[in-house]
Design a protein around this motif. Sequence first.
Motif, PDB file in Angstrom:
ATOM      1  N   ASN A 139       0.839  -1.187   0.000  1.00 23.13           N
ATOM      2  CA  ASN A 139       0.000   0.000   0.000  1.00 23.13           C
ATOM      3  C   ASN A 139       0.882   1.247   0.000  1.00 23.13           C
ATOM      4  OD1 ASN A 139      -2.710   0.874  -0.121  1.00 23.13           O
ATOM      5  ND2 ASN A 139      -2.657   1.463   2.041  1.00 23.13           N
ATOM      6  N   GLN A 140       0.287   2.415  -0.183  1.00 17.86           N
ATOM      7  CA  GLN A 140       1.037   3.636  -0.455  1.00 17.86           C
ATOM      8  C   GLN A 140       2.138   3.919   0.561  1.00 17.86           C
ATOM      9  OE1 GLN A 140      -1.447   7.078  -0.844  1.00 17.86           O
ATOM     10  NE2 GLN A 140       0.219   8.430  -1.413  1.00 17.86           N
ATOM     11  N   THR A 141       1.803   3.839   1.848  1.00 23.46           N
ATOM     12  CA  THR A 141       2.795   4.187   2.867  1.00 23.46           C
ATOM     13  C   THR A 141       3.968   3.215   2.871  1.00 23.46           C
ATOM     14  OG1 THR A 141       1.041   5.118   4.254  1.00 23.46           O
ATOM     15  CG2 THR A 141       3.141   4.629   5.325  1.00 23.46           C
ATOM     16  N   CYS A 142       3.678   1.914   2.873  1.00 26.04           N
ATOM     17  CA  CYS A 142       4.746   0.918   2.865  1.00 26.04           C
ATOM     18  C   CYS A 142       5.550   0.982   1.566  1.00 26.04           C
ATOM     19  CB  CYS A 142       4.174  -0.486   3.065  1.00 26.04           C
ATOM     20  SG  CYS A 142       3.790  -0.886   4.789  1.00 26.04           S
ATOM     21  N   ALA A 143       4.871   1.271   0.462  1.00 29.65           N
ATOM     22  CA  ALA A 143       5.576   1.359  -0.824  1.00 29.65           C
ATOM     23  C   ALA A 143       6.612   2.481  -0.794  1.00 29.65           C
ATOM     24  CB  ALA A 143       4.582   1.581  -1.952  1.00 29.65           C
ATOM     25  N   LYS A 144       6.237   3.612  -0.198  1.00 26.41           N
ATOM     26  CA  LYS A 144       7.185   4.726  -0.084  1.00 26.41           C
ATOM     27  C   LYS A 144       8.371   4.368   0.811  1.00 26.41           C
ATOM     28  CE  LYS A 144       3.896   8.497  -0.887  1.00 26.41           C
ATOM     29  NZ  LYS A 144       3.214   9.674  -0.296  1.00 26.41           N
ATOM     30  N   MET A 145       8.162   3.423   1.727  1.00 29.88           N
ATOM     31  CA  MET A 145       9.224   3.023   2.649  1.00 29.88           C
ATOM     32  C   MET A 145      10.077   1.882   2.086  1.00 29.88           C
ATOM     33  SD  MET A 145       6.977   3.254   6.191  1.00 29.88           S
ATOM     34  CE  MET A 145       8.356   3.180   7.329  1.00 29.88           C
ATOM     35  N   GLY A 146       9.751   1.429   0.865  1.00 27.05           N
ATOM     36  CA  GLY A 146      10.619   0.450   0.213  1.00 27.05           C
ATOM     37  C   GLY A 146      10.084  -0.952   0.102  1.00 27.05           C
ATOM     38  N   SER A 147       8.770  -1.163   0.292  1.00 27.02           N
ATOM     39  CA  SER A 147       8.248  -2.527   0.255  1.00 27.02           C
ATOM     40  C   SER A 147       8.376  -3.205  -1.116  1.00 27.02           C
ATOM     41  CB  SER A 147       6.799  -2.556   0.734  1.00 27.02           C
ATOM     42  OG  SER A 147       5.950  -1.836  -0.129  1.00 27.02           O
ATOM     43  N   PRO A 148       8.286  -2.494  -2.253  1.00 27.01           N
ATOM     44  CA  PRO A 148       8.486  -3.198  -3.535  1.00 27.01           C
ATOM     45  C   PRO A 148       9.848  -3.865  -3.632  1.00 27.01           C
ATOM     46  CG  PRO A 148       7.401  -1.096  -3.916  1.00 27.01           C
ATOM     47  CD  PRO A 148       7.825  -1.102  -2.475  1.00 27.01           C
ATOM     48  N   ALA A 149      10.883  -3.199  -3.111  1.00 26.61           N
ATOM     49  CA  ALA A 149      12.221  -3.799  -3.130  1.00 26.61           C
ATOM     50  C   ALA A 149      12.284  -5.009  -2.201  1.00 26.61           C
ATOM     51  CB  ALA A 149      13.265  -2.763  -2.707  1.00 26.61           C
ATOM     52  N   VAL A 150      11.584  -4.927  -1.047  1.00 26.50           N
ATOM     53  CA  VAL A 150      11.530  -6.063  -0.128  1.00 26.50           C
ATOM     54  C   VAL A 150      10.837  -7.247  -0.798  1.00 26.50           C
ATOM     55  CG1 VAL A 150      10.569  -6.894   2.054  1.00 26.50           C
ATOM     56  CG2 VAL A 150      11.550  -4.587   1.917  1.00 26.50           C
ATOM     57  N   LEU A 151       9.752  -6.971  -1.492  1.00 29.23           N
ATOM     58  CA  LEU A 151       8.999  -8.012  -2.185  1.00 29.23           C
ATOM     59  C   LEU A 151       9.876  -8.741  -3.195  1.00 29.23           C
ATOM     60  CD1 LEU A 151       6.087  -9.241  -2.875  1.00 29.23           C
ATOM     61  CD2 LEU A 151       6.034  -7.503  -4.676  1.00 29.23           C
ATOM     62  N   GLU A 152      10.558  -8.004  -4.033  1.00 28.01           N
ATOM     63  CA  GLU A 152      11.389  -8.624  -5.067  1.00 28.01           C
ATOM     64  C   GLU A 152      12.569  -9.374  -4.475  1.00 28.01           C
ATOM     65  OE1 GLU A 152      10.524  -8.962  -8.167  1.00 28.01           O
ATOM     66  OE2 GLU A 152       8.695  -7.914  -7.573  1.00 28.01           O
ATOM     67  N   ARG A 153      13.145  -8.824  -3.408  1.00 24.54           N
ATOM     68  CA  ARG A 153      14.285  -9.503  -2.773  1.00 24.54           C
ATOM     69  C   ARG A 153      13.842 -10.815  -2.125  1.00 24.54           C
ATOM     70  NH1 ARG A 153      19.245  -7.766  -0.641  1.00 24.54           N
ATOM     71  NH2 ARG A 153      20.413  -9.655  -0.069  1.00 24.54           N
ATOM     72  N   LEU A 154      12.658 -10.817  -1.491  1.00 26.24           N
ATOM     73  CA  LEU A 154      12.135 -12.047  -0.903  1.00 26.24           C
ATOM     74  C   LEU A 154      11.902 -13.103  -1.978  1.00 26.24           C
ATOM     75  CD1 LEU A 154       9.580 -10.628   1.699  1.00 26.24           C
ATOM     76  CD2 LEU A 154      11.544 -12.081   2.237  1.00 26.24           C
ATOM     77  N   ARG A 155      11.335 -12.684  -3.084  1.00 30.27           N
ATOM     78  CA  ARG A 155      11.088 -13.631  -4.183  1.00 30.27           C
ATOM     79  C   ARG A 155      12.400 -14.204  -4.714  1.00 30.27           C
ATOM     80  NH1 ARG A 155       6.325 -10.280  -7.434  1.00 30.27           N
ATOM     81  NH2 ARG A 155       4.565 -11.130  -6.240  1.00 30.27           N
ATOM     82  N   GLN A 156      13.400 -13.354  -4.827  1.00 28.02           N
ATOM     83  CA  GLN A 156      14.700 -13.827  -5.319  1.00 28.02           C
ATOM     84  C   GLN A 156      15.323 -14.817  -4.350  1.00 28.02           C
ATOM     85  OE1 GLN A 156      16.174 -13.060  -8.403  1.00 28.02           O
ATOM     86  NE2 GLN A 156      17.370 -14.830  -7.740  1.00 28.02           N
ATOM     87  N   GLU A 157      15.240 -14.516  -3.059  1.00 24.65           N
ATOM     88  CA  GLU A 157      15.814 -15.414  -2.055  1.00 24.65           C
ATOM     89  C   GLU A 157      15.095 -16.770  -2.052  1.00 24.65           C
ATOM     90  OE1 GLU A 157      18.475 -15.039  -0.263  1.00 24.65           O
ATOM     91  OE2 GLU A 157      18.888 -12.959  -0.867  1.00 24.65           O
ATOM     92  N   VAL A 158      13.767 -16.747  -2.247  1.00 22.97           N
ATOM     93  CA  VAL A 158      13.017 -18.003  -2.306  1.00 22.97           C
ATOM     94  C   VAL A 158      13.419 -18.800  -3.535  1.00 22.97           C
ATOM     95  CG1 VAL A 158      10.712 -18.976  -2.665  1.00 22.97           C
ATOM     96  CG2 VAL A 158      11.066 -17.202  -0.936  1.00 22.97           C
ATOM     97  N   ARG A 159      13.589 -18.124  -4.666  1.00 24.67           N
ATOM     98  CA  ARG A 159      14.018 -18.814  -5.894  1.00 24.67           C
ATOM     99  C   ARG A 159      15.396 -19.444  -5.730  1.00 24.67           C
ATOM    100  NH1 ARG A 159      11.344 -14.368  -8.619  1.00 24.67           N
ATOM    101  NH2 ARG A 159      13.301 -13.190  -8.627  1.00 24.67           N
ATOM    102  N   ASP A 160      16.264 -18.759  -4.997  1.00 29.31           N
ATOM    103  CA  ASP A 160      17.638 -19.250  -4.823  1.00 29.31           C
ATOM    104  C   ASP A 160      17.745 -20.353  -3.781  1.00 29.31           C
ATOM    105  OD1 ASP A 160      18.424 -17.440  -6.705  1.00 29.31           O
ATOM    106  OD2 ASP A 160      19.188 -15.967  -5.272  1.00 29.31           O
ATOM    107  N   SER A 161      16.719 -20.483  -2.941  1.00 27.82           N
ATOM    108  CA  SER A 161      16.768 -21.484  -1.879  1.00 27.82           C
ATOM    109  C   SER A 161      16.460 -22.871  -2.430  1.00 27.82           C
ATOM    110  CB  SER A 161      15.764 -21.129  -0.778  1.00 27.82           C
ATOM    111  OG  SER A 161      15.675 -22.166   0.172  1.00 27.82           O
ATOM    112  N   GLU A 162      17.146 -23.865  -1.933  1.00 34.04           N
ATOM    113  CA  GLU A 162      16.926 -25.239  -2.380  1.00 34.04           C
ATOM    114  C   GLU A 162      15.790 -25.918  -1.624  1.00 34.04           C
ATOM    115  OE1 GLU A 162      20.508 -27.436  -2.085  1.00 34.04           O
ATOM    116  OE2 GLU A 162      21.620 -26.194  -3.515  1.00 34.04           O
ATOM    117  N   HIS A 163      15.454 -25.405  -0.436  1.00 32.91           N
ATOM    118  CA  HIS A 163      14.505 -26.108   0.424  1.00 32.91           C
ATOM    119  C   HIS A 163      13.238 -25.301   0.711  1.00 32.91           C
ATOM    120  CE1 HIS A 163      17.847 -28.823   1.085  1.00 32.91           C
ATOM    121  NE2 HIS A 163      18.575 -27.818   1.545  1.00 32.91           N
ATOM    122  N   CYS A 164      13.199 -24.047   0.366  1.00 38.99           N
ATOM    123  CA  CYS A 164      12.085 -23.198   0.762  1.00 38.99           C
ATOM    124  C   CYS A 164      10.844 -23.475  -0.088  1.00 38.99           C
ATOM    125  CB  CYS A 164      12.484 -21.725   0.623  1.00 38.99           C
ATOM    126  SG  CYS A 164      11.218 -20.595   1.207  1.00 38.99           S
TER     127      CYS A 164
END
Length: 410
Positions: free
Chosen positions: A327-352
């Motif tokens: 949402n707007q407030t979290c997005a301004k605080m950087g949540s889109p970058a958190v979202l993409e980084r979490l997705r990348q970490e899950v893709r890189d994980s062998e067990h997640c």
Amino acid sequence: MSTPDQTTHASTAGFDDEAVLLIGHGSRREKSNEQVRELAADLESRLGIPVDAAFLELAEPALDEAFAQLAPVTSQVTVVHCALFAASHVKNDVPLAIEQARAEHDLEINNGAHLGVHPAILDLLDDRAAAVEGKLGVDREESEVAVVVCGRGSSDPDANGDVHKLARLLFEGREFDRVEASFIGVTEPTLEDTLHGLSKHRPDAVVVLPYMLGDGVLTQRVRDWTAEFDDEYPYVDALAGDPLGTDSRLLDVFADRWQEARTDSVSMSCDTCKYKVDLEGYEEDVGGARAMLRALAHQEAHADRDDIDEEPDSHDAPEKHVAVCTNQTCAKMGSPAVLERLRQEVRDSEHCDARITRSSCLGRCGDGPMVAVYPDGVWYGGVEDDDAERIVGDHLDRDRIVSELVDQTL
């Protein structure tokens, strides 16, 4: 309209502009599902653009499947609800599915409002009551006729309050002796209690209107309870009417909700929403935390639907579900970058085994970016993209909560 064995109208029409997705609840009774598909076909003729049906549960296609079918052939989808009132499906389940579809597909999705209280529905209920009066051989202008509007019942006070509003508006300006609101379950007054209460007033007739769209299990329960009351009180003639069904006047309501959604003029009852304001008895629901968790739980509970013929693994749920507020407030605080980084970490994980999705406001504005992990009920606040590695590596992989990031637990 499309069936589980067919592609959607959108696919066959080859359009590239706009489509409508009419969302029904879904039933084990195929007759009820066919009513939704019939309404979708009629709405398509009314609007002149493709309209497909989808279901929350128990029928196909599910919402995620419907969005996936539409994504290759259209750029804009407007969601229209068959839901009568704004309870958990409208406030939680559908918005969650829409956020997931936006994350997975290149789609502009407009979300409409529930059917709600509408003049066309009042006219329809009036006609349903008149039909029962005709069968009973009574005239409301010459006899004392009581009407009971019987809803499903909800844990959401907004939805229950609207049933009472609908009953009052049906009473205003008409010659009924009285009009009462009642419910099948979950809340009070129940239909049984309402009927027994009306017997004390000794009306000439009691007309019970099942306030439901389809002719399903609950509608039959209304008929059965009304018949039992009629047998128990021989001095009162009582009979239940038909549900809303596929009456053409519903198309007026759908068309209004469609127009509101595509012009960004949807109006919801936020002043009395238990997720927005502190209502007596619903204090723990404020902020939307439990709403989001219930929506995720409901979604995963129907992920492997045994009563539908489909591939056994086609809806397998992940072990963990992570929602990131965008949402707007979290997005301004950087949540889109958190979202993409979490997705990348899950893709890189062998067990997640986890699904990472966007979420609308989680009610913790100023404490974000917010990340919620289900089914654990752990909310992380103030998350930065560099924290994604620990959330995935420790929590999602090893079930070790990252304690210094915890905002709240449920």
